[in-house]
Design a protein around this motif. Structure first.
Motif, PDB file in Angstrom:
ATOM      1  N   ASN A 124       1.133  30.610  24.625  1.00  0.00           N
ATOM      2  CA  ASN A 124      -0.112  29.958  24.251  1.00  0.00           C
ATOM      3  C   ASN A 124      -0.644  30.517  22.927  1.00  0.00           C
TER       4      ASN A 124
ATOM      5  N   LYS B 287       1.036  32.037  20.585  1.00  0.00           N
ATOM      6  CA  LYS B 287       1.917  31.663  19.475  1.00  0.00           C
ATOM      7  C   LYS B 287       1.658  30.231  19.047  1.00  0.00           C
ATOM      8  N   LEU B 288       1.404  29.364  20.010  1.00  0.00           N
ATOM      9  CA  LEU B 288       1.105  27.966  19.690  1.00  0.00           C
ATOM     10  C   LEU B 288      -0.186  27.878  18.880  1.00  0.00           C
ATOM     11  N   ASP B 289      -1.183  28.699  19.250  1.00  0.00           N
ATOM     12  CA  ASP B 289      -2.444  28.728  18.495  1.00  0.00           C
ATOM     13  C   ASP B 289      -2.162  29.091  17.041  1.00  0.00           C
ATOM     14  N   GLN B 290      -1.296  30.130  16.871  1.00  0.00           N
ATOM     15  CA  GLN B 290      -0.915  30.563  15.527  1.00  0.00           C
ATOM     16  C   GLN B 290      -0.310  29.398  14.756  1.00  0.00           C
ATOM     17  N   LEU B 291       0.633  28.710  15.403  1.00  0.00           N
ATOM     18  CA  LEU B 291       1.309  27.569  14.789  1.00  0.00           C
ATOM     19  C   LEU B 291       0.312  26.495  14.385  1.00  0.00           C
ATOM     20  N   LEU B 292      -0.626  26.193  15.302  1.00  0.00           N
ATOM     21  CA  LEU B 292      -1.605  25.137  15.049  1.00  0.00           C
ATOM     22  C   LEU B 292      -2.460  25.494  13.845  1.00  0.00           C
TER      23      LEU B 292
ATOM     24  N   ARG C 206      -1.695  27.531  11.319  1.00  0.00           N
ATOM     25  CA  ARG C 206      -0.879  27.440  10.101  1.00  0.00           C
ATOM     26  C   ARG C 206      -0.653  25.985   9.693  1.00  0.00           C
ATOM     27  N   GLU C 207      -0.297  25.187  10.692  1.00  0.00           N
ATOM     28  CA  GLU C 207      -0.080  23.757  10.436  1.00  0.00           C
ATOM     29  C   GLU C 207      -1.285  23.169   9.735  1.00  0.00           C
ATOM     30  N   HIS C 208      -2.456  23.487  10.347  1.00  0.00           N
ATOM     31  CA  HIS C 208      -3.704  22.967   9.828  1.00  0.00           C
ATOM     32  C   HIS C 208      -3.870  23.389   8.372  1.00  0.00           C
TER      33      HIS C 208
ATOM     34  N   SER D 246      -3.703  22.162   2.862  1.00  0.00           N
ATOM     35  CA  SER D 246      -3.374  22.625   1.512  1.00  0.00           C
ATOM     36  C   SER D 246      -2.418  21.652   0.805  1.00  0.00           C
TER      37      SER D 246
ATOM     38  N   ASP E 180      -4.414  13.492   3.011  1.00  0.00           N
ATOM     39  CA  ASP E 180      -4.400  12.039   3.085  1.00  0.00           C
ATOM     40  C   ASP E 180      -4.448  11.484   4.504  1.00  0.00           C
ATOM     41  N   TRP E 181      -4.890  12.295   5.457  1.00  0.00           N
ATOM     42  CA  TRP E 181      -4.984  11.683   6.798  1.00  0.00           C
ATOM     43  C   TRP E 181      -6.355  11.868   7.398  1.00  0.00           C
TER      44      TRP E 181
END
Lengths: 279, 279, 279, 279
Positions: free
Chosen positions: A258, A260-265, A267-269, A274, A278-279
């Motif tokens: 969980n 690690k997923l937060d970390q991923l989310l 970073r993704e964001h 960055s 456009d969405w």
């Protein structure tokens, strides 16, 4: 348990408490109880009493004094808390029985002095725990014990009315019938009782067999209630312990997933905002 | 349970129902049952009857009237639903026994009037539940009880044929043999019966020992069936409860993980399609 | 179970099988067994035999013919498979007992004809299952039964040697001692036996109390072995069933998580390789 | 178990060990024990002794020699380790009983020679395991057995004091009372004892019923302690086994999920740092 910081300030009360709870004093009390229990047993032998009667009495007196002193010391050390522990009440009553003058109708109390040997239970922690567990099982059996008592009472009234004239030594009045029916419930000698009655009332087997089947069935369920309670109170089985360990390990690992997923989310964001909005 | 909005419109039937179910009336009925049970017990004592016989009879009459009134009120209040509850049938029959004229061959009914004390079971909810649980255990034991009955019947026919001439007071006919074999199954005095038979037929021990081993074994399995049933009905153990809580917590967390992954997949998709569609 | 497509081609054997397994025939056989069991019970009554003896005999004959016919039909229908089912052996032996001429030393067989009533067990599936479960429990108890037998044998040899002269009617020889010690193990009348011996050998209580404690303890463990076996064979408890369902649901969800991660990894890989290969 | 590489170097000790542990020798010893147990049983019959007494004695001698030889061989083969196994002590004592000259006051030892039959337990591994399990259950029952013993002792002192004059054949002194109360606890003939006492002390039922209820309740809990212990030692149930397998499968899958996430995080990091460092 209480750590006195300055030696001088330990109150006398606390010191008495420490002494009472010390291994040595606990052991000494157990030894005195055992010796006293044995001497009280010896007192029942007329041969031993003729030879060593005065010695046995002296030992008994000394034990009584020691017990009284111990209770007094505990009372001093614990004050009000003394009365909060039912085992203290138990010890006090059991010792007090010896002090009551046992003459005339109270002569039965003389025989009850041996109850002092039960102090062994209150003095040994493991025995205390066993008795505690036994007593804790009683309330859960309340309804079934009530039902069993009601059944015996009803059966006793019926038996007194029906068989009172036939077998007066067994069913003359309610107390006799209650005793006889308790005896029949334990399965002792019921065949003879039933057959004596059946010589005059051949249909009496209906009463006896119905009573035995029903009381046995209820007693069996009383027994099962105790077993099921004991099972529930028992600690988890090894299999359950292993499964719980496994579950906890998985829970920890899942929490890592969980995080690690937060970390991923995050970073993704960040990378998404960055690189392009456009969405 | 039904909240009447307007006081006036509460039907008489509902008001009677509320009164019957009120704590006060319930308590009062229990008190009457207990008093009546005690007086019926006192009636078995000739000494007490000589002194207070008429008083006891009056109390009995009053109790009977109260019970009849209560049943009538319940019948009025619940109408058809009254007959749906087997406890109502039980109460009615038990009270009705007292009204039947108990003369001649029906004089046994006089003794059965004490069954009224069983109304205590129907009046106290916890007793009702215990008896309900006991009765619920019976159907599951059907096959084993059938087997046990068959075994006793077969053994009784064999015993009557083989030992009828040797020990007529025990095995003269089928009913006597059935009674004796039931007694032997309970372990009461079987050694004497067997030894009397063995004096003339020394090989009779085969029959008795085979019968005892088999009936004990079947009875033991009857008992085990009851225990296993009771265990299954028992609530989850503390260990199981904790494991279930842990499992549910993990399930929730896993759902979060899943949702976050969905989020990631959506963003990836968007970012992938926005940044370049070259795949 | 086998669906014959063309009526004509159904072999006679299969048709007989279908008839035997039909609900009607099964029911009819059970009725015949019950009637025959009752008539064999009635035959033990001399009064009933004087009045209706010839009728009872006729019914018995008819039942015997029906049973023989049923077994013959089953033998025809199942051929070799007939002998594979131990219940068929059981039925055959139990019926065959009646055909053996029961004269002279074999007159005991006359009494054993009632064993035919046990056909009720083989005819009712639920009874069959109960007996099957009972028999399945026996092998697991082998070692403990062996130990118990060994203990009784050893105790019997000791008792014969030590008490044979004192109480010859109980301990004269090995068979008598074995019987007496089996009786003592069941707790029947052991106090009297012990006290008669103790009048001459006061230390005999050591033997009796040791024997009772040990045999009871071993028998108790025999009993526990049966209970533990029964518990293991029992289906999962409701709590366990719920936990298993929960575990399976979680497993499915975890598989979804895993699949989504695979998707992500593939896309990442693709997007990474498409956007830039600088690592 | 030890695989000797070179035949020559196997020490004599090891060879003896291999011979003793071989299937053939093990079987032979069991056969000798069984034969000897049977002959010792036959020795109790005066008829058999008159006919075949000398033969029985010869077999007994041979068996004794074989047992002694086996123990000597084991002592040689295992040296110090011989004394570490309590079963070896057991075998030695049981065989040694026969060598002690059994004359005068030691004539009881003659009867105890049959204890040699218990070697069957030490010779058959499954019996050994059963007895081991039985003995392992004893320590856990320590406290309850202690409580039960204390209860019987106290009751015996009270009974000797109160009923010693009324029923001297049962309660004359402490040993008699202890025996009588043990008998009452097993439920044997207690009704008669109680009724004889109650003829003179009508309130004695209080003592007997209290004693029976309390001792039965404690004995019941002793029994439950044994059952709960046995349950805990039992292997996991099939339901638990399946759940554990499921849990382990999920754990593996979760580990895969975690590893994949690590992969993703590494790639993200790399791709993030490669594509832009603006955060």
């Amino acid at each position: 348990l209480i750590q006195p910081r300055e030696r001088k300030q330990v109150p006398a009360q606390q010191r008495v408490r420490d002494i009472l709870d010390s291994r040595l004093v606990q052991r000494a009390i157990i030894v005195v109880i055992v010796i006293n229990s044995v001497t009280m047993g010896c007192e029942t032998s007329t041969a031993l009493m003729a030879q060593t009667g005065s010695l046995l009495h002296v030992i008994d007196r000394i034990a009584l004094v020691l017990f009284s002193a111990e209770i007094a010391a505990r009372l001093y050390a614990y004050r009000g808390a003394f009365f909060a522990d039912p085992w203290n009440w138990f010890d006090t009553i059991v010792v007090a029985v010896a002090v009551v003058p046992a003459t005339g109708p109270a002569s039965v109390l003389r025989a009850l002095r041996i109850l002092r040997a039960l102090r062994l239970v209150s003095a040994i922690p493991s025995m205390r725990r066993v008795v505690g567990a036994l007593l804790a099982a009683v309330p859960g059996m309340g309804s079934i014990i009530g039902l069993l008592t009601l059944m015996i009472y009803i059966a006793a009234v019926i038996a007194t009315r029906l068989f009172g004239d036939i077998l007066p030594e067994r069913f003359a009045d309610l107390p006799s019938s209650l005793f006889t029916l308790f005896q029949i419930m334990t399965g002792d000698d019921w065949g003879n009782v039933a057959q004596e009655v059946m010589q005059q009332k051949p249909w009496a087997w209906v009463f006896f067999i119905a009573y035995i089947l029903m009381s046995t069935f209820v007693a069996l369920n009383l027994f099962i209630a105790v077993v099921v309670n004991a099972m529930d109170d028992a600690e988890a089985s090894p299999a359950e312990t292993r499964m719980q360990a496994e579950l906890e390990a998985m829970h920890t690992e899942l929490a890592t997933v969980n995080a690690k997923l937060d970390q991923l989310l995050v970073r993704e964001h960040t990378s998404a905002s960055s690189s392009g909005d456009d969405w």
